[in-house]
Design an enzyme around this catalytic site. Structure first.
Site, PDB file in Angstrom:
ATOM      1  N   HIS A  66      41.884  37.659  35.947  1.00 36.43           N
ATOM      2  CA  HIS A  66      42.665  37.143  35.128  1.00 36.43           C
ATOM      3  C   HIS A  66      43.902  38.422  34.817  1.00 36.43           C
ATOM      4  CE1 HIS A  66      40.322  33.518  33.350  1.00 36.43           C
ATOM      5  NE2 HIS A  66      40.552  33.603  34.808  1.00 36.43           N
ATOM      6  N   HIS A 118      45.371  27.175  38.015  1.00 33.29           N
ATOM      7  CA  HIS A 118      44.523  28.410  37.769  1.00 33.29           C
ATOM      8  C   HIS A 118      43.806  28.922  38.968  1.00 33.29           C
ATOM      9  CE1 HIS A 118      42.106  30.750  34.893  1.00 33.29           C
ATOM     10  NE2 HIS A 118      40.999  30.500  35.879  1.00 33.29           N
ATOM     11  N   ASP A 175      43.482  32.820  39.788  1.00 34.77           N
ATOM     12  CA  ASP A 175      42.430  33.872  40.314  1.00 34.77           C
ATOM     13  C   ASP A 175      42.663  34.327  41.470  1.00 34.77           C
ATOM     14  OD1 ASP A 175      40.903  33.170  38.000  1.00 34.77           O
ATOM     15  OD2 ASP A 175      39.768  31.383  38.786  1.00 34.77           O
ATOM     16  N   HIS A 233      35.980  32.768  44.026  1.00 35.31           N
ATOM     17  CA  HIS A 233      35.880  34.244  44.115  1.00 35.31           C
ATOM     18  C   HIS A 233      35.069  34.836  45.241  1.00 35.31           C
ATOM     19  CE1 HIS A 233      37.649  34.086  40.145  1.00 35.31           C
ATOM     20  NE2 HIS A 233      36.620  33.572  39.550  1.00 35.31           N
TER      21      HIS A 233
END
Length: 302
Positions: free
Chosen positions: A78, A235, A239, A262
């Site tokens: 973030h 969001h 990321d 991720h």
């Protein structure tokens, strides 16, 4: 366009999303050529912003110091998303525990911290990584890819079997102002039925309704509801921007993902670097639309 850092040091105290412990974070300016450096002030350990520093991508991106694997910093994405959006090249980020503070679960507090610090240009020309060939990584039907483009853009699709999410997609063409308006306030999210499991493996201990969108079987638990109609997909873009910072330079290319993570983002970064699917370019001084000999590129960090 030249390299950037912050004008003065700033600090904030918050809790970590996964470990749930208080964290003091200090941002300090660095001179040109130093890059982004993370530090554990309690362990006197440092780690550069490098794909080689990434040691875990389970629910967050985690770094470890090369000379001290126990010196870790988690949930860096973030903050790195905001740092990337502000075009900052040189910065020291120090924390006295193993996570970046989660704040409200988005990147807007980090944007406010950077606004408080101020941004200054240095005397060294800024270099960009321009993607020259498409690179894609997959995990079953899930994928993340980046393709040549004259600008930086993100196209993210998700599909969750939950009535408040289901299929959702968001496209975002980068500028710093649009980032602050369209992406930065999008919060991380989690499912109530997963909380006990996550806490059993040492994660989500600091998660609450003030820093996470929580969904039960049928609805959103947070009384205030959503900030954006497609907050979940937005969001994921937030990321992805943070994870792409591990390429080491500002990127010019079109990122696209379906149910990315991720892990997939880290795989994509590694593959771009391994295949050398890019060229390094320097942009002319104009702050909005920059031109180079190989073509026109739009970059708007101002």
């Amino acid at each position: 366009m030249n390299e950037r850092t912050i004008a003065r040091s700033v600090e904030v105290v918050g809790i970590g999303l996964h470990k749930g412990v208080p964290v003091r974070m200090v941002l300090e300016p660095l001179e040109a050529g130093r890059g982004i450096v993370f530090a554990r002030s309690d362990l006197q350990a440092q780690m550069p912003l490098s794909h080689e520093s990434v040691v875990d991508t389970t629910m967050a991106t985690t770094l470890a110091a090369p000379d001290n694997p126990k010196a870790r910093i988690s949930t860096v994405e973030h903050l790195l998303s905001a740092v990337s959006a502000y075009g900052i090249d040189n910065l020291k980020i120090s924390v006295d525990n193993e996570e970046i503070p989660i704040m409200d679960g988005s990147a807007i507090a980090h944007c406010m911290l950077l606004d408080e610090a101020g941004i200054v240009e240095l005397d060294t020309p800024k270099s960009f990584m321009r993607i020259t060939q498409e690179v894609e990584v997959r995990d079953g039907p899930k994928f993340a890819k980046i393709s040549p483009s004259s600008s930086l853009s993100f196209d993210f699709g998700i599909n969750f079997a939950h009535p408040m999410i289901r299929e959702q997609r968001y496209y975002f063409e980068f500028s710093r102002q649009q980032y602050k308006e369209q992406i930065a306030r999008a919060r991380t999210f989690g499912f109530l039925q997963e909380v006990n499991y996550l806490r059993s493996i040492g994660l989500a201990k600091g998660g609450n309704l003030n820093n996470c969108i929580v969904l039960d079987e049928h609805s959103i638990v947070n009384k205030e509801g959503l900030r954006y109609e497609e907050e979940f997909a937005r969001h994921k873009i937030l990321d992805a921007m943070g994870d792409l910072a591990f390429l080491g330079k500002g990127v010019i290319g079109a990122y696209c993902s379906y149910m990315g993570s991720h892990k997939l983002n880290a795989m994509l970064v590694n593959k771009v670097l391994e295949t050398q699917a890019y060229e390094v370019v320097h942009l002319s001084p104009s702050p909005q639309r920059q031109s180079v000999a190989s073509g026109e590129m739009a970059v708007a960090y101002n």
